[in-house]
Motif scaffolding. Sequence first.
Motif, PDB file in Angstrom:
ATOM      1  N   PHE A 195       4.308 -19.073  42.795  1.00  0.00           N
ATOM      2  CA  PHE A 195       4.331 -18.695  41.462  1.00  0.00           C
ATOM      3  C   PHE A 195       5.571 -18.313  40.948  1.00  0.00           C
ATOM      4  O   PHE A 195       5.921 -18.813  39.685  1.00  0.00           O
ATOM      5  CB  PHE A 195       3.316 -17.859  41.415  1.00  0.00           C
ATOM      6  CG  PHE A 195       2.773 -16.782  40.002  1.00  0.00           C
ATOM      7  CD1 PHE A 195       2.224 -17.846  39.179  1.00  0.00           C
ATOM      8  CD2 PHE A 195       3.612 -15.947  39.568  1.00  0.00           C
ATOM      9  CE1 PHE A 195       1.967 -17.520  37.710  1.00  0.00           C
ATOM     10  CE2 PHE A 195       3.312 -15.621  38.161  1.00  0.00           C
ATOM     11  CZ  PHE A 195       2.382 -16.060  37.518  1.00  0.00           C
ATOM     12  N   TRP A 196       6.088 -17.486  41.442  1.00  0.00           N
ATOM     13  CA  TRP A 196       7.406 -16.949  40.829  1.00  0.00           C
ATOM     14  C   TRP A 196       8.623 -17.878  40.660  1.00  0.00           C
ATOM     15  O   TRP A 196       9.084 -17.771  39.437  1.00  0.00           O
ATOM     16  CB  TRP A 196       8.036 -15.454  41.619  1.00  0.00           C
ATOM     17  CG  TRP A 196       7.038 -14.377  41.427  1.00  0.00           C
ATOM     18  CD1 TRP A 196       6.172 -13.684  42.540  1.00  0.00           C
ATOM     19  CD2 TRP A 196       6.575 -13.716  40.440  1.00  0.00           C
ATOM     20  NE1 TRP A 196       5.394 -12.977  41.977  1.00  0.00           N
ATOM     21  CE2 TRP A 196       5.391 -12.839  40.815  1.00  0.00           C
ATOM     22  CE3 TRP A 196       6.957 -13.739  38.945  1.00  0.00           C
ATOM     23  CZ2 TRP A 196       4.922 -12.165  39.675  1.00  0.00           C
ATOM     24  CZ3 TRP A 196       6.423 -13.002  38.202  1.00  0.00           C
ATOM     25  CH2 TRP A 196       5.330 -12.081  38.402  1.00  0.00           C
ATOM     26  N   PRO A 197       8.731 -18.832  41.633  1.00  0.00           N
ATOM     27  CA  PRO A 197       9.795 -19.711  41.331  1.00  0.00           C
ATOM     28  C   PRO A 197       9.557 -20.456  40.050  1.00  0.00           C
ATOM     29  O   PRO A 197      10.198 -21.060  39.412  1.00  0.00           O
ATOM     30  CB  PRO A 197      10.160 -20.343  42.563  1.00  0.00           C
ATOM     31  CG  PRO A 197       9.661 -19.547  43.672  1.00  0.00           C
ATOM     32  CD  PRO A 197       8.533 -18.779  42.867  1.00  0.00           C
ATOM     33  N   LEU A 198       8.063 -20.712  39.878  1.00  0.00           N
ATOM     34  CA  LEU A 198       7.607 -21.451  38.923  1.00  0.00           C
ATOM     35  C   LEU A 198       7.716 -21.074  37.640  1.00  0.00           C
ATOM     36  O   LEU A 198       7.966 -21.624  36.534  1.00  0.00           O
ATOM     37  CB  LEU A 198       6.002 -21.971  39.183  1.00  0.00           C
ATOM     38  CG  LEU A 198       5.528 -22.803  38.222  1.00  0.00           C
ATOM     39  CD1 LEU A 198       6.253 -24.310  38.623  1.00  0.00           C
ATOM     40  CD2 LEU A 198       3.907 -23.025  38.495  1.00  0.00           C
ATOM     41  N   ILE A 199       7.783 -19.626  37.602  1.00  0.00           N
ATOM     42  CA  ILE A 199       7.941 -18.801  36.175  1.00  0.00           C
ATOM     43  C   ILE A 199       9.357 -19.055  35.873  1.00  0.00           C
ATOM     44  O   ILE A 199       9.847 -19.220  34.799  1.00  0.00           O
ATOM     45  CB  ILE A 199       7.594 -17.430  36.759  1.00  0.00           C
ATOM     46  CG1 ILE A 199       6.046 -17.503  36.620  1.00  0.00           C
ATOM     47  CG2 ILE A 199       8.011 -16.477  35.309  1.00  0.00           C
ATOM     48  CD1 ILE A 199       5.116 -17.864  35.514  1.00  0.00           C
ATOM     49  N   PHE A 200      10.201 -18.818  36.812  1.00  0.00           N
ATOM     50  CA  PHE A 200      11.721 -19.120  36.634  1.00  0.00           C
ATOM     51  C   PHE A 200      12.064 -20.468  36.245  1.00  0.00           C
ATOM     52  O   PHE A 200      12.772 -20.532  35.237  1.00  0.00           O
ATOM     53  CB  PHE A 200      12.489 -18.674  37.802  1.00  0.00           C
ATOM     54  CG  PHE A 200      12.668 -17.351  38.080  1.00  0.00           C
ATOM     55  CD1 PHE A 200      13.238 -16.429  37.081  1.00  0.00           C
ATOM     56  CD2 PHE A 200      12.211 -16.663  39.310  1.00  0.00           C
ATOM     57  CE1 PHE A 200      13.032 -14.889  37.360  1.00  0.00           C
ATOM     58  CE2 PHE A 200      12.135 -15.281  39.451  1.00  0.00           C
ATOM     59  CZ  PHE A 200      12.857 -14.367  38.622  1.00  0.00           C
ATOM     60  N   PHE A 201      11.451 -21.482  36.727  1.00  0.00           N
ATOM     61  CA  PHE A 201      11.622 -22.892  36.450  1.00  0.00           C
ATOM     62  C   PHE A 201      11.277 -22.899  34.997  1.00  0.00           C
ATOM     63  O   PHE A 201      12.054 -23.668  33.872  1.00  0.00           O
ATOM     64  CB  PHE A 201      10.570 -23.806  37.361  1.00  0.00           C
ATOM     65  CG  PHE A 201      10.416 -25.152  36.443  1.00  0.00           C
ATOM     66  CD1 PHE A 201      11.295 -26.097  36.508  1.00  0.00           C
ATOM     67  CD2 PHE A 201       9.191 -25.317  35.983  1.00  0.00           C
ATOM     68  CE1 PHE A 201      11.018 -27.212  35.920  1.00  0.00           C
ATOM     69  CE2 PHE A 201       8.692 -26.470  35.380  1.00  0.00           C
ATOM     70  CZ  PHE A 201       9.755 -27.426  35.286  1.00  0.00           C
ATOM     71  N   GLY A 202       9.827 -22.307  34.449  1.00  0.00           N
ATOM     72  CA  GLY A 202       9.552 -22.534  33.163  1.00  0.00           C
ATOM     73  C   GLY A 202      10.529 -22.127  32.252  1.00  0.00           C
ATOM     74  O   GLY A 202      10.651 -22.617  31.046  1.00  0.00           O
ATOM     75  N   PHE A 203      11.084 -21.003  32.605  1.00  0.00           N
ATOM     76  CA  PHE A 203      11.994 -20.344  31.758  1.00  0.00           C
ATOM     77  C   PHE A 203      13.368 -21.402  31.442  1.00  0.00           C
ATOM     78  O   PHE A 203      13.909 -21.615  30.206  1.00  0.00           O
ATOM     79  CB  PHE A 203      12.667 -18.914  32.018  1.00  0.00           C
ATOM     80  CG  PHE A 203      13.725 -18.424  31.053  1.00  0.00           C
ATOM     81  CD1 PHE A 203      13.499 -17.902  30.047  1.00  0.00           C
ATOM     82  CD2 PHE A 203      15.172 -18.537  31.693  1.00  0.00           C
ATOM     83  CE1 PHE A 203      14.695 -17.528  29.219  1.00  0.00           C
ATOM     84  CE2 PHE A 203      16.351 -17.956  30.774  1.00  0.00           C
ATOM     85  CZ  PHE A 203      16.002 -17.609  29.683  1.00  0.00           C
ATOM     86  N   PHE A 204      13.989 -21.717  32.544  1.00  0.00           N
ATOM     87  CA  PHE A 204      14.825 -22.728  32.448  1.00  0.00           C
ATOM     88  C   PHE A 204      14.634 -24.194  31.783  1.00  0.00           C
ATOM     89  O   PHE A 204      15.242 -24.736  31.020  1.00  0.00           O
ATOM     90  CB  PHE A 204      15.424 -23.207  33.963  1.00  0.00           C
ATOM     91  CG  PHE A 204      16.057 -22.352  34.714  1.00  0.00           C
ATOM     92  CD1 PHE A 204      17.146 -21.342  34.109  1.00  0.00           C
ATOM     93  CD2 PHE A 204      15.725 -21.803  36.108  1.00  0.00           C
ATOM     94  CE1 PHE A 204      18.063 -20.569  34.942  1.00  0.00           C
ATOM     95  CE2 PHE A 204      16.307 -20.683  36.588  1.00  0.00           C
ATOM     96  CZ  PHE A 204      17.300 -20.077  36.158  1.00  0.00           C
ATOM     97  N   ASN A 205      13.375 -24.544  31.993  1.00  0.00           N
ATOM     98  CA  ASN A 205      12.805 -25.555  31.367  1.00  0.00           C
ATOM     99  C   ASN A 205      12.747 -25.216  29.713  1.00  0.00           C
ATOM    100  O   ASN A 205      12.963 -26.281  28.969  1.00  0.00           O
ATOM    101  CB  ASN A 205      11.546 -26.160  31.772  1.00  0.00           C
ATOM    102  CG  ASN A 205      11.096 -27.419  31.277  1.00  0.00           C
ATOM    103  OD1 ASN A 205      11.687 -28.402  31.658  1.00  0.00           O
ATOM    104  ND2 ASN A 205      10.032 -27.536  30.508  1.00  0.00           N
ATOM    105  N   SER A 206      12.425 -24.212  29.363  1.00  0.00           N
ATOM    106  CA  SER A 206      12.299 -23.772  27.982  1.00  0.00           C
ATOM    107  C   SER A 206      13.784 -23.839  27.376  1.00  0.00           C
ATOM    108  O   SER A 206      14.020 -24.494  26.148  1.00  0.00           O
ATOM    109  CB  SER A 206      11.760 -22.492  27.648  1.00  0.00           C
ATOM    110  OG  SER A 206      10.271 -22.458  28.227  1.00  0.00           O
ATOM    111  N   VAL A 207      14.712 -23.354  27.873  1.00  0.00           N
ATOM    112  CA  VAL A 207      16.070 -23.262  27.665  1.00  0.00           C
ATOM    113  C   VAL A 207      16.636 -24.747  27.340  1.00  0.00           C
ATOM    114  O   VAL A 207      17.311 -25.098  26.189  1.00  0.00           O
ATOM    115  CB  VAL A 207      16.914 -22.629  28.603  1.00  0.00           C
ATOM    116  CG1 VAL A 207      18.268 -22.542  28.357  1.00  0.00           C
ATOM    117  CG2 VAL A 207      16.610 -21.008  28.507  1.00  0.00           C
ATOM    118  N   ARG A 208      16.405 -25.505  28.285  1.00  0.00           N
ATOM    119  CA  ARG A 208      16.853 -27.026  28.126  1.00  0.00           C
ATOM    120  C   ARG A 208      15.904 -27.688  27.185  1.00  0.00           C
ATOM    121  O   ARG A 208      16.739 -28.378  26.157  1.00  0.00           O
ATOM    122  CB  ARG A 208      16.566 -27.599  29.486  1.00  0.00           C
ATOM    123  CG  ARG A 208      16.922 -29.229  29.501  1.00  0.00           C
ATOM    124  CD  ARG A 208      16.106 -29.826  30.622  1.00  0.00           C
ATOM    125  NE  ARG A 208      14.648 -29.678  30.403  1.00  0.00           N
ATOM    126  CZ  ARG A 208      13.897 -30.395  29.684  1.00  0.00           C
ATOM    127  NH1 ARG A 208      14.495 -31.251  28.830  1.00  0.00           N
ATOM    128  NH2 ARG A 208      12.366 -30.238  29.617  1.00  0.00           N
TER     129      ARG A 208
END
Length: 329
Positions: A195-208
Amino acid sequence: MANSIDKAELKALYQHRWQPNLKIPLFYGIWIGLGIIAWHAPHWTIVWLCYLAMGYMQMGIVTFMHDCTHSVLFKAKWKNWAFGVFTMIPLVISFTAFKEDHLLHHRFNRSAKDPDAFTMGKRGIGDHILFYAYAVIGVVLTAVQFVIIFPIQKLRGAKALAHWSEIALHAVVTVSIFEWASSQGIATEVFALWFWPLIFFGFFNSVRFVAEHYGTPWNAGQLAGTRTIISNPMNSWFWNNINYHIGHHVYPAVPWYNLQKLHVLMLPEINRQNAIVDKSYCAVFFDAMINGPESLKRNIVRNGKRNAATAGPDAPSASNSSSVNNESV
């Protein structure tokens, strides 16, 4: 645009090479290795740094999947489909739905029919809520969009069957993993590791995602309606040149490992059209967060000022270069 690049040079960029894709097992190895370190880490700071790095690596892995939507990661179409489905398993999102949405995005880039153009609206309360929610919990909204909303609205027949079959696959895999974890008494630890890596991925994906098109001219085509970000070399390497996004939108059949070369060839046309090339994902994202969701009037004003500043003091003012009225923007 097609005539501005030598056909032989462009043809060379379309050619597939297997060697660059050796990064795929490398990235998965790093991602898994970080998970192992997090699992055994003696201190919480190491655990959370690993979670952060895993999310960053997952963003890089997803850019491989992105090439699969255009059937250019591998020569064989079935390999692109198989890898795309496999990559989406940790995200619990169907590759079928994402691919259909993404191809529509390319076809209707920065126009009213673009399914990804939610940053453009009337700047009402709903627009603001959606815009900032995506920045914070983008992975959740993305899952809702591609698991439920988009498939119900757009997918029919074989594509709908493929989508719901993928969702069934995700359900089987997820339930099986957590049933096993529960039987071993480690369900909480397994959940955290997913779950937590997925949340961080979501933030990076939003920035991109926001940086690729936010603020570019509306309804102006693939080149002008896209932003390239000359990010630092490390980020370009880990995110597989997705930052060279103008070239990708104009020539989506060029594989990820040739996008930097494509950018060099396109520079004269990019400069001629005064397309947007920025230096930092963070700078663009922070600007978007400060200014909020777009409106057509604000977009015209901002780009009018930018064009005037780029052209120099003799260029026409923003108010003379567009038909913006005196309404609030």
